[in-house]
Design an enzyme around this catalytic site. Sequence first.
Site, short mmCIF file in Angstrom:
data_model
loop_
_atom_site.label_atom_id
_atom_site.label_comp_id
_atom_site.label_asym_id
_atom_site.label_seq_id
_atom_site.Cartn_x
_atom_site.Cartn_y
_atom_site.Cartn_z
N TRP A 189 1.05 5.66 -1.76
CA TRP A 189 0.67 6.59 -2.82
C TRP A 189 1.59 6.41 -4.03
O TRP A 189 2.26 7.33 -4.46
CB TRP A 189 0.74 8.02 -2.30
CG TRP A 189 -0.54 8.49 -1.71
CD1 TRP A 189 -1.10 8.10 -0.53
CD2 TRP A 189 -1.43 9.45 -2.28
NE1 TRP A 189 -2.28 8.77 -0.33
CE2 TRP A 189 -2.50 9.61 -1.37
CE3 TRP A 189 -1.41 10.21 -3.45
CZ2 TRP A 189 -3.56 10.50 -1.61
CZ3 TRP A 189 -2.45 11.09 -3.68
CH2 TRP A 189 -3.51 11.22 -2.77
N TYR A 209 0.84 -1.20 0.00
CA TYR A 209 0.00 0.00 0.00
C TYR A 209 0.87 1.24 0.00
O TYR A 209 1.98 1.24 0.54
CB TYR A 209 -0.90 0.00 1.24
CG TYR A 209 -1.57 1.33 1.48
CD1 TYR A 209 -2.72 1.68 0.78
CD2 TYR A 209 -1.07 2.23 2.41
CE1 TYR A 209 -3.34 2.90 0.99
CE2 TYR A 209 -1.69 3.47 2.63
CZ TYR A 209 -2.82 3.80 1.91
OH TYR A 209 -3.44 5.00 2.11
#
Length: 823
Positions: free
Chosen positions: A158, A156
């Site tokens: 950005w 996980y």
Amino acid sequence: MSTSHRQHLRAGYSRRAFLEGAVAAGAFGLIAPSLLARGAAAATMKDGEVLTGSHWGAFKAKVEDGKWVAVTPWEGDPHPSHQLPGIMDSVYSPTRIRYPMVRKAFLKDGPKADPATRGTDDFVRVTWDQALDLVVKELKRVEETYGPAGTFAGSYGWKSPGKLHNCQNLMRRMMNLKGGFVNSSGDYSTGASQIVMPHVMGTLEVYEQQTVWPVVVDNTELLVFWGADPMTTNQIGWVVPDHGAYPGLKAFKESGKKVICIDPVRTDTCDYFGAEWVAPKPQTDVAVMLGVAHTLYAEKLYDEAFLNDYTVGFDKFLPYLTGQTDGTPKTAEWAAGISGLDANLIKDLARRFAKNRTMLASGWSLQRQHLGEQRHWMLVVLASMLGQIGLPGGGFGLSYHYASGGSPGANGPVLPGITDGGKAVEGAAWLTESGAATIPLARVVDMLENPGKDFDFNGTRAKYPEVKMTYWVGGNPFAHHQDRNRMVKAWQKFETVVVQDFQWTATARFADIVLPATTSYERNDIEQVGDYSLRAILAMKKVIDPVFEARNDFDIFADIAKRLGKADAFTEGKAEMDWIREFYDAALKQAQAKNIEMPDFDTFWNEKGIVEFDVTAGNSFVRYADFRADPLLEPLGTPSGKIEIYSKNIEKMGYDDCPAHPTWMEPVERLGGPTTKYPLHVVTSHPKDRLHSQLCGTKIRDLYTVAGREPCLINTQDAAKRGIKDGDVVRVFNDRGQILAGAVVTDGIMPGAVRVREGGWYDPADPGKPGALDAFGDANCLTVDMGTSKLAQGNCGHTAVADVEKFTGDLPKVKVFDTPTNA
């Protein structure tokens, strides 16, 4: 894991999954390349300007002699981010991962190497073939030894924008072909609300379009930002941001209408509007909302007809509000005793909310706290009592602070993207089910510590798998996960850690095998502009050739798939530009069906570089207007079809930490709480000058660091008590950890609170040792690592109390931004 459990976990997928399917050349050119192309690939790109995009916006990159020398915002951006120069520096920064590297101990002893030496920067350079052979060897060994649930690939973070080089989808695509892995659901941004809101409103809510800004400007009379700082956080987007919120914010300011900011910090948004600042004690928002609700009820200021027609369960909530069920009326005076606000102010808020067309715009920080599910649920109850949901400019919104929620939507197509190769989810073609098992994302440390232990999640119960390897791409868990020292110890449970990134983040430094990936600016891709508006499609063209030995994520995983005998299944026989053309042509087909003009791919790519779409009906969108107009024909997605103030589904779950209606419960720790040991709350706001931890390793850092470290805002009174002056290096500490930071003494934060923004790179003075002093200022050394509740198991990144003292010892050097030894 059962199919039913995976179906429940799918509720944790966010709209992000759907979105998968000084600003001048002179000023921006001041940051020159800090490492040149010695040892880099020979430059073959043409000099000139290249239009491309990023999480901070679209821009033009100027290239001279094969090197990127300046950046200029795209002229269509109404509010370019000041962070754009950091993007250029990220390519050339000393933190750049230049070559494939392996931890020395791991190269010698493999998975039997002492995990305690991770983080000591003791790496050895290897060839790409050596590195990939080692990765594949470990993938096979772990699966053969521990089964498909032996590897955690629920990576996980950005990741970079772009529909092809989506490193997380590409990794899971490879892992699905390999045979299995442990996946994750949810995210750190909205972990609590994206689970509770479907029970309350029938939708995720947190990633949904808001009543658009033109409607807000024309109709809203009182705008309330509750734990939200949109002037700061709208700089970024999951795709390429359009920054469409900023014209709306500007127009509302020019209207002269009232703005209230409810926050322990006087935010940039508060200063921008000259807003009224209301500062309750952190984590007491539910008590304040209950006090407002009690006043609305006691003074008959609530909308009984709306509650009857559009909600269910107010009759079961009311006895709690009035104190019939527990003997404690939730009066303004009661709320004042918890929140520290004056009772008369709480009553005044209720009266003003009811008198005006009021928009309650909440941030996500409210739900990133222990018992976070209660905050947005109670906000919905408050908005329901006001009766303005579905009216122009009224109601509530949970995304005005994120990626320009409320930016009017354009009439354009949706770009598809590379999939992870998992089983398609029925009714949601952009989602897939992948993995042999799935855990709530923020419970990764719990999983490592407790293999085989049962855990609750959203009405289901499952067991944590026993995981021995992780492959992490496009994220930095040593920044975004809580309780860093607990994590350092748990990380040692992994036998093998592979990290694929372009910068030496703390996560990369705690890896065994490190693979250098390209940045978005060293490869071609395609992306949409505007998370909510989808106002354009942008050609994300390569600016420069990859530096040193960096490789594209697609190519790295294709090579791994080849070693697994799955090359054709992974690539489908298509190269980079084949995929990009295919994605564009799919959007073109949608546009043709809607009679929308779009050029063919070659014209788009070679001549235009961007295709913009008209905003038509999107200028007048009002959230829940259709539901309000006809709740029978336009019901919500809840079991009742209405707003569920009381949820029978949640009631059936029987959780002691998430009752069937919004409830005030004491968090595990809070400022002034009955069992709290430390005197100060630590506010961990989103950064102004980076995206979480992204750009922390660049020269943008020079804009905000104090004494070379992460700033720590401290109130004038609290500083005076401790003999702290502006610019001092301070130690912020509690039982979980300790960090150094640079003091900023100000009245812009309430007494009893300090602020250290999240995302600072973890830099332990004694690497690998739990409890080590962090030299730079990673706020998550101090935060609580526990689930928000059994319902959502979200993270508690805003739950932390600590103390602060002036640091008087020998200052440890900040080393995390230097190139590791031998790297």
